[in-house]
Design a protein around this motif. Structure first.
Motif, short mmCIF file in Angstrom:
data_model
loop_
_atom_site.label_atom_id
_atom_site.label_comp_id
_atom_site.label_asym_id
_atom_site.label_seq_id
_atom_site.Cartn_x
_atom_site.Cartn_y
_atom_site.Cartn_z
N ILE A 87 0.74 -1.09 0.00
CA ILE A 87 0.00 0.16 0.11
C ILE A 87 1.02 1.25 -0.07
O ILE A 87 0.55 2.43 -0.66
CB ILE A 87 -0.93 0.04 1.38
N GLN A 88 2.03 1.19 0.82
CA GLN A 88 3.09 2.53 0.74
C GLN A 88 3.32 2.73 -0.54
O GLN A 88 3.59 3.91 -1.05
CB GLN A 88 4.19 2.17 1.59
N ALA A 89 3.81 1.82 -1.48
CA ALA A 89 4.34 1.73 -2.87
C ALA A 89 3.12 2.35 -3.67
O ALA A 89 3.49 3.18 -4.25
CB ALA A 89 4.65 0.44 -3.41
N ASN A 169 -11.42 16.44 1.99
CA ASN A 169 -10.85 15.40 1.69
C ASN A 169 -9.78 15.54 0.57
O ASN A 169 -9.46 14.67 -0.11
CB ASN A 169 -11.98 14.30 0.82
N TYR A 170 -9.39 16.84 0.50
CA TYR A 170 -8.34 17.48 -0.23
C TYR A 170 -7.08 17.84 0.52
O TYR A 170 -7.12 18.04 1.87
CB TYR A 170 -8.66 18.51 -1.20
N LEU A 182 -2.67 20.78 -5.15
CA LEU A 182 -4.11 20.34 -4.63
C LEU A 182 -4.51 18.89 -5.11
O LEU A 182 -4.66 18.78 -5.95
CB LEU A 182 -5.33 21.22 -4.93
N VAL A 183 -4.27 18.00 -3.97
CA VAL A 183 -4.41 16.57 -4.37
C VAL A 183 -5.63 16.08 -3.57
O VAL A 183 -6.02 16.36 -2.75
CB VAL A 183 -3.19 15.97 -3.83
N SER A 184 -6.38 15.31 -4.62
CA SER A 184 -7.80 14.99 -3.97
C SER A 184 -7.58 13.52 -2.90
O SER A 184 -8.24 12.57 -3.65
CB SER A 184 -8.65 14.57 -5.25
N GLU A 189 -3.64 10.08 4.82
CA GLU A 189 -2.75 9.09 3.98
C GLU A 189 -1.42 9.61 3.75
O GLU A 189 -0.47 8.73 3.90
CB GLU A 189 -3.57 8.89 2.60
N TYR A 190 -1.24 10.92 3.72
CA TYR A 190 0.18 11.36 3.47
C TYR A 190 0.89 11.57 5.14
O TYR A 190 1.84 11.23 5.00
CB TYR A 190 0.18 12.87 2.92
N ASP A 191 0.15 11.63 6.04
CA ASP A 191 0.45 11.33 7.31
C ASP A 191 1.31 10.04 7.66
O ASP A 191 2.44 10.07 7.99
CB ASP A 191 -0.49 11.76 8.47
N GLU A 192 0.53 9.07 7.10
CA GLU A 192 1.10 7.78 7.24
C GLU A 192 2.26 7.47 6.49
O GLU A 192 3.24 6.76 6.74
CB GLU A 192 -0.17 6.80 6.95
#
Length: 249
Positions: A87-89, A169-170, A182-184, A189-192
């Protein structure tokens, strides 16, 4: 869009086919494959626009299947029972994925994104980048992350990211060249993803690269002052964690 489904377990294949036929009328399922070898045959036979690909398969997994190909003239949605490394990949590469058991809403959203990507023909580069991700991990090169916006997919060095800020959610990425993306995807998710690269979730809405932190301001509450002059709030619930991370006593 023509699609092929690749999974070593037949019940998973038939279930996914039923869901696609019921909820995603824009998808035509051309073939079901129970191995990477069968998947290659189906790929050559039908030239699909989209592949639903199981990550964990015996003999040859989904990543090995992609590495065996010379080109990627299709979109990919990975399907997995959750493997943290995998999932990280795919998250770093901004390639779409679904977790088993498949959520119908997430399936519809993933198919809609694949449909748009197919029109833009931009995800092919992301699949190539996914393959490069594994090389980076083994060669200890500087990590890059794929950030998909409406206009482009930007492959940014992690060290270039100053901070991230959420809005529903952005997530907005602020980069060292003064650009904003700006990413949807939600910020968690990016914290992880970025926690192992020196990023601190100092607030519900903020993720900061500690390399850009200049000082801790305390006069009017708790804020992190960044090198560019930006002040980022520290929430009460995360204050001790930030102290521990920055070694503030």
């Amino acid at each position: 869009m023509k699609a092929i489904l690749i999974d070593d377990e037949l019940p998973n294949l038939t279930n996914l086919q039923i869901l696609l036929n019921t909820y995603c009328p824009q998808i035509e399922v051309c073939a079901l494959a129970q191995s990477a070898e069968q998947g290659i045959i189906a790929l050559k036979t039908y030239s699909p626009d989209l592949i639903f690909l199981d990550i964990q398969m015996p003999e040859q997994d989904g990543f090995a299947f992609l590495r065996s190909l010379n080109s990627y003239d299709f979109e990919v949605i990975f399907v997995t029972a959750y493997d943290q490394y995998a999932i990280q990949a795919v998250r770093f590469s901004a390639v779409d994925y679904l977790l088993k058991p498949i959520n119908i809403k997430e399936l519809i959203e993933a198919v809609n994104r694949a449909f748009k990507q197919n029109q833009l023909k931009s995800q092919h580069k992301q699949i190539e980048y996914l393959m490069d991700w594994f090389k980076v991990q083994s060669q200890k090169e500087e990590q890059r992350i794929a950030l998909s916006t409406v206009e482009e997919t930007r492959f940014a060095k992690v060290s270039e990211i100053i901070r991230c800020e959420s809005s529903n959610n952005y997530t907005t990425f602020f980069l060292s060249d003064n650009s904003k993306l700006l990413v949807s995807k939600p910020i968690y998710e990016y914290d992880e993803l970025l926690s192992n690269y020196g990023f601190i979730r100092c607030h519900q809405s903020h993720l900061v690269n500690k390399a850009y932190i200049k000082s801790w301001l305390k006069e009017y509450g708790d804020f992190l002052l960044l090198n560019d002059g930006t002040q980022i709030p520290i929430s009460r619930g995360k204050k001790q964690m930030v102290k521990d991370t920055l070694r503030v006593f």
